[in-house]
Design an enzyme around this catalytic site. Structure first.
Site, PDB file in Angstrom:
ATOM      1  N   THR A 113      51.495  45.602  34.616  1.00  0.00           N
ATOM      2  CA  THR A 113      52.149  46.805  34.114  1.00  0.00           C
ATOM      3  C   THR A 113      53.224  47.223  35.098  1.00  0.00           C
ATOM      4  OG1 THR A 113      51.805  49.091  33.390  1.00  0.00           O
ATOM      5  CG2 THR A 113      50.413  48.319  35.177  1.00  0.00           C
ATOM      6  N   HIS A 159      35.216  45.374  41.291  1.00  0.00           N
ATOM      7  CA  HIS A 159      34.548  44.935  42.531  1.00  0.00           C
ATOM      8  C   HIS A 159      33.212  44.262  42.254  1.00  0.00           C
ATOM      9  CE1 HIS A 159      34.422  44.543  46.710  1.00  0.00           C
ATOM     10  NE2 HIS A 159      34.422  45.807  47.108  1.00  0.00           N
TER      11      HIS A 159
END
Length: 419
Positions: A338, A390
């Protein structure tokens, strides 16, 4: 026999849509293949056209209603049409039932209860939409478990069931109850119903935050070499590749592809208790559309050349602004980019696009003083951010991935040599 206008097939896994707006009113003339109604799905807006020329019949569904694939929207009486039919106000004035008469528009339907009665009935018994009911039966889910739906009048939609099934197994905190009583709007405020696309974007972003362990790492890139490459070959590139313009996005796409091959976990996804690794790259490119941000996908971006990438991205941007992107072009991405820099953003933390595990954020190029070989120099710099899940990507992998992207953009020759 009148030609029926029905909800068309909307794409894989899309079974319903919302009536965004009627483009033609009952009694109006329509040409063959002329758009008469706009539908809004969870991903894009779709215009439905008249199958033949003639006069549009009554609207079978109202704006804001949710409809299933194959549902009847209206009919077209073949032959000459007329100007838009006047509003049927006579019944309201007389309170009686009009005698049958020829008309080019819909007449009042006395059997239809007033809106307030309909709402009371809906509150008394709100049945899930058919697709939702089927999925609830298959998964043994009760309406009480899901609560109020996001469909019209609180009906449970298929998306509501999917969201419920995707919730973590651990009990989540219930949302705070709404304030008692209706909100008092200020006369200077304007209340606008949230579109289906905007609700979907909001739900997906919130789901990403609730599900993934999102962390963001940052770096900065000296854009000098990329800018020089673009300046030196911009005109030749455009002439050689049928008008395709050389931009920075193709450099970043190729840089990300190289980094994804080196760090495959960034291109993977979690599916239940499994990790799915991919030997291909479907690159999502976020572009601003007429109804909000959409992410069309460059399929097999790892096999695409610079001109192919630039041409595809230019096409995505144009068709996003025109609302012409297809549903299949928005599905299946494995990694996204983006670029908030085109709007002036200097730094941000992008949110994941589930089920993807990472997204790269590009930002504004700005001249800044930096130290090079012990000297302070002014260079065109860009901050870049990698948000990642994560749960599947370790910090070392994320940082190393971003460094690999930085190295490739700062020296694009590495991309040509496969280094």
């Amino acid at each position: 026999m009148p030609a029926e206008i029905k909800v068309p097939t909307l794409g894989e896994s899309v079974s319903s849509a919302t009536i965004a707006r009627w483009l033609k009113q009952p009694g109006e003339s329509v040409a063959a293949d002329e758009a008469v109604v706009e539908l809004e799905t969870d991903k894009v807006s779709v215009e439905v056209s008249a199958p033949v020329a003639g006069k549009l019949g009554p609207h079978e569904v109202a704006e804001g209603d949710e409809v299933e694939v194959g549902a009847l929207l209206s009919v077209v009486e073949e032959g000459a049409g007329s100007s838009p039919a006047p509003a049927a106000t006579a019944p309201k004035e007389t309170g009686g039932v009009q005698p049958p008469r020829a008309t080019s528009g819909p007449v009042a339907r006395p059997a239809t209860p007033p809106a307030d009665v309909q709402r009371e009935a809906a509150r008394a018994e709100v049945a899930p939409l058919p697709a939702a009911a089927k999925m609830m039966t298959e998964n043994k889910v009760a309406a009480a478990d899901i609560g109020a739906g996001t469909g019209k009048d609180g009906r449970i939609t298929k998306g509501d069931v999917i969201s419920f099934l995707e919730r973590p197994a651990t009990p989540a905190a219930k949302p705070a109850p709404a304030a008692s009583g209706p909100r008092s709007d200020d006369p200077r405020e304007e209340r606008v119903k949230m579109t289906r696309l905007r609700k979907t974007i909001a739900n997906r972003l919130k789901d990403a935050q609730n599900t993934a362990a999102i962390l963001t790492t940052f770096n900065e890139i000296d854009m000098s070499a990329a800018m020089k490459l673009r300046a030196d070959y911009k005109e030749q590139f455009e002439k050689a590749h049928n008008g395709a313009r050389l931009g920075f996005m193709s450099i970043f796409v190729r840089a990300c592809v190289a980094a994804l091959k080196q760090f495959p976990a960034v291109n993977a996804e979690i599916n239940g208790d499994d990790i799915i690794y991919r030997n291909f790259v479907h690159m999502g490119i976020a572009v601003g559309g007429s109804n909000g941000l959409v992410v069309p996908v460059l399929r097999d971006a790892d096999r695409m050349s610079f001109p192919e990438i630039e041409s595809a991205i230019a096409s995505f941007g144009k068709r996003a602004r025109d609302g012409q992107l297809k549903l299949e072009e928005l599905a299946g991405g494995t990694f996204s980019i983006t670029n908030g820099g085109i709007y002036g953003s200097l730094m941000s933390t992008p949110i994941l696009n589930p089920p993807q595990s990472a997204i790269l954020g590009m930002h504004k190029i700005q001249d800044r003083p930096i130290a090079v070989n012990g000297q302070v120099v002014i260079r065109p710099m860009m901050y870049v951010a990698l948000s990642y899940d994560h749960r599947i990507i370790d910090g070392k992998e994320a940082v190393s991935f971003l460094v690999r992207v930085k190295e490739s953009v700062e020296d694009p020759r590495r991309l040509l040599l496969g280094l």
